[in-house]
Design an enzyme around this catalytic site. Structure first.
Site, PDB file in Angstrom:
ATOM      1  CB  ALA A 121      -3.474 -29.280  14.371  1.00 26.14           C
ATOM      2  CE  LYS A 122       3.421 -27.714  11.999  1.00 25.50           C
ATOM      3  NZ  LYS A 122       4.202 -26.640  12.660  1.00 25.50           N
ATOM      4  N   GLY A 123      -1.047 -26.911   9.456  1.00 25.52           N
ATOM      5  CA  GLY A 123      -1.749 -26.519   8.240  1.00 25.52           C
ATOM      6  C   GLY A 123      -0.924 -25.563   7.418  1.00 25.52           C
ATOM      7  CG  ASP A 162       5.172 -23.442  10.851  1.00 27.10           C
ATOM      8  OD1 ASP A 162       6.225 -23.439  10.176  1.00 27.10           O
ATOM      9  OD2 ASP A 162       4.847 -24.409  11.563  1.00 27.10           O
TER      10      ASP A 162
END
Length: 439
Positions: A121-123, A162
């Site tokens: 996942a990444k956001g 991040d």
């Protein structure tokens, strides 16, 4: 898995001429290139080329002056066949839907390479974090948490720090989620401060894994660390920790950089004396000012650092810095990717043809997600690990993963990136085949 004949061009072929060099375009090209070499079912390949879901939300923020500004946030969830989604949360002006999707794909491969029970996942939020006060950043984080609360959770999707976020951001996210759920749930995020369930060693883990992989690769190709020169682009957590460890283990770090440029000393730089970007922003620039009178020290651009004649180059700043335009000028024998996606697809092909060994990001910087897994385990069991245990466990996991890729490189006579994808796709494909498709 049984392969079927393809009658139409692959995404690699079509993307080569039409897609810009984005994280998503690069991730899909890499997937197609390796899939063409493996026995993977077309249906499974098609599933892996797309995210399971992408959530786009509106995040209103009351600024300190009372005005209201609206930001856009994303959470891309790629594949969960092996476990909950896992991936970073970044605050940056260039955050986009496609970037999040591409990075979530890389997280799926990274977790599979490390054999972790997670998917990718990444956001992020489209915002310049430097434009936010601490209070504004907290309010933005808490509101974003509320907007995506239904799609995250310790058994569903677990964010982590991040670009533009940090342990404090994760603490706010964990608190906002826990308050709405009515109980303290530390496992909803990783990368938190240890005082609220975070793991010791999490912040420095990506840099530590870069150093471990660099050490093993140098030994494999007969580059004794005591005789090895290293250039590191970027002196954030990844670059600084990698440089310090490699120096401690005997390597000579001859160049480092921050956003303003690089310093180069062929005799070696005492990187232990330079604060990381997290400790002191733009410290490399200030360090360079203090040693301007040293005859052997030169100032360079970040672009020039990449082309230095060194044994090992570690791009640890941002993506897409090694491109078709400068790949022929890369003079290092080994490139170890500290950043996510620092090498474009076209550049990767050029470096492979030149015999430059590129150790991919999905192995090299996987220490972050690996120690995040350790943190998740600690949260579930409500039992903290010592820093020594974290380091020992990380060393074991990195050596296991590196050895699996080395064996694949030797067995198939492929690049390290292709070997990493082969290992990842084999594990993911087997999981999909075993679970089947419902309904």
């Amino acid at each position: 898995m049984a392969s079927q004949n393809r009658s139409s061009p692959t995404r690699e072929a079509t993307a080569e001429s039409t897609d810009p060099e984005t994280a998503l375009g690069t991730a899909r090209r890499q997937l197609d290139r390796v899939a063409a070499q493996l026995d993977i079912d077309d249906a499974a390949l098609e599933r892996l080329a797309h995210p399971a879901a992408v959530h786009e939300v509106t995040v209103p923020l009351e600024r300190d002056d009372g005005s209201v500004e609206v930001f856009t946030g994303y959470r891309a969830q790629h594949d969960s066949v092996r476990g909950p989604y896992k991936g970073g949360l970044r605050y940056h002006p260039d955050v986009s839907r496609d970037e999040c999707v591409g990075l979530s794909m890389w997280m799926t491969w990274k977790c599979a390479v490390m054999n972790l029970p997670f998917g990718g996942a990444k956001g992020g939020i489209v915002v310049d974090p430097k434009s936010l006060s601490d209070d504004e950043k907290e309010r933005l984080t808490r509101r974003f948490t509320q907007e995506i609360r239904d799609v995250i959770g310790p058994k569903t999707d677990i964010p982590a720090p991040d670009m533009g976020t940090d342990p404090q951001t994760m603490a706010w996210l964990m608190d906002a989620y826990s308050m709405q759920e009515g109980e303290t749930i530390p496992g909803v995020v990783t990368g938190k401060p240890p005082v609220i369930g975070g793991s010791y060693g999490r912040e420095e883990a990506p840099g530590r894994s870069v150093a471990i992989v660099t050490r093993e690769t140098c030994e494999y190709y007969d580059y004794p660390l005591a005789e090895t020169t290293v250039a590191v682009q970027g002196f954030g957590s990844v670059g600084a920790n990698a440089a310090r460890l490699l120096e401690e283990w005997g390597a000579t770090v001859v160049a480092v950089s921050d956003v303003n440029g690089a310093i180069y000393d062929p005799d070696g730089i005492d990187v232990a004396e330079i604060p990381s970007h997290d400790e002191e922003p733009e410290a490399v620039t200030r360090f360079a000012t203090g040693i301007d009178d040293a005859d052997s020290v030169r100032r360079l651009s970040n672009e020039a650092l990449l082309e230095l004649d060194v044994d090992v180059l570690i791009p640890a700043a941002v993506g897409n810095v090694i491109t078709a335009d400068n790949a022929d000028a890369i003079a290092a024998d080994i490139v170890v990717e500290g950043a996510n996606g620092p090498t474009t697809f076209a550049a990767d092909t050029i470096l492979a043809e030149r015999g430059v060994q590129v150790i991919p990001d999905i192995l090299a910087n996987a220490g972050g997600v690996t120690v995040s897994y350790f943190e998740w385990l600690q949260d579930i069991n409500r039992r903290a690990w010592s820093l020594e245990r974290v380091h020992e466990e990380l060393e074991t996991e990195m050596l296991t993963a590196w050895t699996a890729l080395k064996d694949e490189v030797e067995r198939r006579d492929v690049t390290w990136r292709d070997a990493a994808y082969a290992v990842a796709l084999d594990r993911i494909g087997e999981a999909h085949e075993t679970r089947g498709l419902w309904p």
